[in-house]
Design an enzyme around this catalytic site. Sequence first.
Site, mmCIF file in Angstrom:
data_model
loop_
_atom_site.group_PDB
_atom_site.id
_atom_site.type_symbol
_atom_site.label_atom_id
_atom_site.label_comp_id
_atom_site.label_asym_id
_atom_site.label_seq_id
_atom_site.Cartn_x
_atom_site.Cartn_y
_atom_site.Cartn_z
ATOM 1 N N GLU A 265 2.578 -47.538 22.844
ATOM 2 C CA GLU A 265 4.021 -47.348 23.066
ATOM 3 C C GLU A 265 4.290 -46.349 24.191
ATOM 4 O O GLU A 265 5.244 -46.512 24.952
ATOM 5 C CB GLU A 265 4.710 -46.900 21.772
ATOM 6 C CG GLU A 265 4.587 -47.877 20.607
ATOM 7 C CD GLU A 265 4.983 -49.307 20.939
ATOM 8 O OE1 GLU A 265 5.867 -49.526 21.778
ATOM 9 O OE2 GLU A 265 4.369 -50.231 20.357
ATOM 10 N N HIS B 241 4.269 -48.056 27.381
ATOM 11 C CA HIS B 241 5.525 -48.768 27.657
ATOM 12 C C HIS B 241 6.527 -47.860 28.375
ATOM 13 O O HIS B 241 7.260 -48.307 29.256
ATOM 14 C CB HIS B 241 6.174 -49.241 26.351
ATOM 15 C CG HIS B 241 5.708 -50.584 25.881
ATOM 16 N ND1 HIS B 241 5.808 -51.719 26.651
ATOM 17 C CD2 HIS B 241 5.161 -50.987 24.706
ATOM 18 C CE1 HIS B 241 5.332 -52.754 25.962
ATOM 19 N NE2 HIS B 241 4.928 -52.344 24.777
HETATM 20 NI NI NI Z 1 4.075 -53.365 23.174
#
Ligand code: NI
Length: 166
Positions: A134, A137
Amino acid sequence: MSTLSVLQYPHKGLREVAPLITVFDDGLRQKVKEMFDTMYQDNGVGLAATQVGLALRLYVMDASPHQNQPLCLINPEVIAAVGEVESEEGCLSFPGVYAKVIRAREVTVQYQDEYGNSHTLTADGLMANCIQHELDHLNGVLFIDHLSKLKRERLLKKLEKIKRVA
Ligand code: NI
Protein backbone atom coordinates in the site's frame (compact mmCIF):
# COMPACT_ATOMS: atom_id res chain seq x y z
CA MET A 1 -22.76 2.55 3.37
CA SER A 2 -21.15 4.54 0.65
CA THR A 3 -18.40 3.11 -1.47
CA LEU A 4 -15.94 4.48 -3.98
CA SER A 5 -14.97 3.07 -7.34
CA VAL A 6 -11.52 1.54 -7.54
CA LEU A 7 -9.33 2.66 -10.45
CA GLN A 8 -8.31 -0.24 -12.67
CA TYR A 9 -4.90 -0.67 -14.28
CA PRO A 10 -3.71 1.04 -16.50
CA HIS A 11 -5.57 4.15 -15.19
CA LYS A 12 -3.07 7.04 -14.97
CA GLY A 13 -4.28 7.94 -11.48
CA LEU A 14 -2.53 4.84 -10.18
CA ARG A 15 0.81 6.54 -10.98
CA GLU A 16 0.09 9.68 -8.92
CA VAL A 17 2.22 10.42 -5.85
CA ALA A 18 -0.02 11.20 -2.88
CA PRO A 19 0.72 14.43 -0.98
CA LEU A 20 1.11 14.53 2.83
CA ILE A 21 -2.05 15.09 4.88
CA THR A 22 -2.00 18.13 7.18
CA VAL A 23 -5.70 18.59 8.04
CA PHE A 24 -7.32 15.95 10.27
CA ASP A 25 -10.99 16.88 10.14
CA ASP A 26 -14.40 15.23 9.77
CA GLY A 27 -14.08 15.39 5.99
CA LEU A 28 -10.93 13.26 6.17
CA ARG A 29 -12.58 10.79 8.56
CA GLN A 30 -15.56 10.47 6.21
CA LYS A 31 -13.21 9.60 3.32
CA VAL A 32 -11.47 7.02 5.53
CA LYS A 33 -14.84 5.45 6.34
CA GLU A 34 -15.74 5.25 2.66
CA MET A 35 -12.40 3.65 1.91
CA PHE A 36 -12.97 0.98 4.58
CA ASP A 37 -16.46 0.29 3.18
CA THR A 38 -14.98 -0.06 -0.31
CA MET A 39 -12.14 -2.33 0.83
CA TYR A 40 -14.41 -4.66 2.81
CA GLN A 41 -17.02 -4.79 0.06
CA ASP A 42 -14.37 -5.82 -2.49
CA ASN A 43 -12.78 -8.32 -0.05
CA GLY A 44 -9.48 -6.48 -0.17
CA VAL A 45 -6.74 -6.60 2.46
CA GLY A 46 -5.70 -3.04 1.75
CA LEU A 47 -6.74 0.02 -0.24
CA ALA A 48 -4.72 3.16 -0.93
CA ALA A 49 -6.26 6.60 -1.52
CA THR A 50 -4.57 6.80 -4.95
CA GLN A 51 -6.60 3.72 -5.98
CA VAL A 52 -9.85 5.62 -5.50
CA GLY A 53 -8.60 8.84 -7.07
CA LEU A 54 -8.01 10.72 -3.82
CA ALA A 55 -4.87 12.86 -3.50
CA LEU A 56 -4.30 11.88 0.13
CA ARG A 57 -1.29 10.16 1.68
CA LEU A 58 -3.21 7.39 3.42
CA TYR A 59 -4.31 3.81 3.14
CA VAL A 60 -6.63 1.47 4.97
CA MET A 61 -5.95 -2.19 5.62
CA ASP A 62 -7.10 -5.24 7.52
CA ALA A 63 -4.85 -8.29 7.37
CA SER A 64 -6.67 -10.17 10.16
CA PRO A 65 -8.19 -13.60 9.38
CA HIS A 66 -11.73 -12.45 10.19
CA GLN A 67 -11.41 -8.93 8.78
CA ASN A 68 -12.18 -7.29 12.10
CA GLN A 69 -8.99 -5.30 12.74
CA PRO A 70 -9.23 -2.15 10.64
CA LEU A 71 -6.11 -0.02 10.43
CA CYS A 72 -5.80 3.40 8.83
CA LEU A 73 -2.26 4.63 8.16
CA ILE A 74 -1.82 8.31 7.38
CA ASN A 75 1.52 9.76 6.21
CA PRO A 76 3.15 6.35 6.74
CA GLU A 77 6.92 5.94 6.69
CA VAL A 78 8.84 2.68 6.97
CA ILE A 79 11.63 3.34 9.49
CA ALA A 80 13.08 -0.19 9.63
CA ALA A 81 13.00 -3.22 7.33
CA VAL A 82 14.43 -6.66 8.11
CA GLY A 83 15.03 -9.71 5.93
CA GLU A 84 13.42 -10.74 2.69
CA VAL A 85 10.47 -12.92 1.83
CA GLU A 86 8.62 -13.86 -1.35
CA SER A 87 4.85 -14.05 -1.17
CA GLU A 88 1.89 -14.00 -3.49
CA GLU A 89 0.12 -10.67 -3.93
CA GLY A 90 -2.96 -9.38 -5.60
CA CYS A 91 -4.38 -5.89 -5.94
CA LEU A 92 -7.91 -4.48 -6.26
CA SER A 93 -6.71 -2.52 -9.31
CA PHE A 94 -5.75 -5.84 -11.00
CA PRO A 95 -8.72 -8.11 -10.28
CA GLY A 96 -8.13 -11.82 -10.77
CA VAL A 97 -4.34 -11.86 -11.18
CA TYR A 98 -1.66 -12.68 -8.62
CA ALA A 99 2.13 -12.75 -8.57
CA LYS A 100 4.95 -13.54 -6.20
CA VAL A 101 6.78 -10.44 -5.00
CA ILE A 102 9.91 -10.14 -2.87
CA ARG A 103 9.63 -7.69 0.01
CA ALA A 104 11.10 -7.10 3.47
CA ARG A 105 10.05 -9.84 5.92
CA GLU A 106 9.47 -7.47 8.82
CA VAL A 107 8.87 -3.73 8.79
CA THR A 108 8.43 -0.99 11.34
CA VAL A 109 6.16 1.80 10.17
CA GLN A 110 5.50 5.20 11.68
CA TYR A 111 2.14 6.78 10.86
CA GLN A 112 -0.67 9.00 12.06
CA ASP A 113 -4.26 7.96 12.66
CA GLU A 114 -7.33 9.88 11.44
CA TYR A 115 -7.07 12.22 14.46
CA GLY A 116 -3.42 13.07 13.80
CA ASN A 117 -1.99 10.98 16.65
CA SER A 118 1.35 9.30 15.91
CA HIS A 119 1.91 5.55 16.17
CA THR A 120 4.67 3.02 15.51
CA LEU A 121 3.90 -0.52 14.44
CA THR A 122 6.14 -3.52 13.76
CA ALA A 123 4.69 -6.32 11.67
CA ASP A 124 5.56 -9.43 9.69
CA GLY A 125 3.60 -11.86 7.53
CA LEU A 126 0.62 -10.65 5.53
CA MET A 127 0.48 -7.42 7.50
CA ALA A 128 4.09 -6.49 6.63
CA ASN A 129 3.39 -7.32 3.02
CA CYS A 130 0.31 -5.18 2.93
CA ILE A 131 2.04 -2.23 4.63
CA GLN A 132 4.68 -2.23 1.86
CA HIS A 133 2.29 -2.87 -1.04
CA GLU A 134 0.00 0.00 0.00
CA LEU A 135 2.88 2.38 0.71
CA ASP A 136 4.07 1.72 -2.84
CA HIS A 137 0.65 2.84 -4.11
CA LEU A 138 1.11 6.22 -2.39
CA ASN A 139 4.29 6.65 -4.45
CA GLY A 140 2.64 5.61 -7.71
CA VAL A 141 4.37 2.22 -7.62
CA LEU A 142 2.42 -0.95 -8.47
CA PHE A 143 3.19 -4.57 -7.54
CA ILE A 144 3.84 -5.43 -11.18
CA ASP A 145 6.80 -3.02 -11.07
CA HIS A 146 8.57 -5.55 -8.83
CA LEU A 147 8.30 -8.33 -11.43
CA SER A 148 10.69 -9.25 -14.22
CA LYS A 149 9.67 -8.01 -17.67
CA LEU A 150 8.67 -11.51 -18.73
CA LYS A 151 6.52 -12.16 -15.66
CA ARG A 152 4.91 -8.73 -15.93
CA GLU A 153 3.98 -9.25 -19.57
CA ARG A 154 2.53 -12.66 -18.78
CA LEU A 155 0.43 -11.22 -15.95
CA LEU A 156 -0.84 -8.30 -18.07
CA LYS A 157 -1.84 -10.70 -20.84
CA LYS A 158 -3.83 -12.73 -18.32
CA LEU A 159 -5.45 -9.53 -17.03
CA GLU A 160 -6.52 -8.62 -20.58
CA LYS A 161 -8.08 -12.04 -21.01
CA ILE A 162 -10.02 -11.71 -17.73
CA LYS A 163 -11.27 -8.25 -18.77
CA ARG A 164 -12.48 -9.56 -22.12
CA VAL A 165 -14.47 -12.34 -20.47
CA ALA A 166 -15.99 -10.04 -17.84
NI1 NI B 1 -2.79 -2.75 -4.57
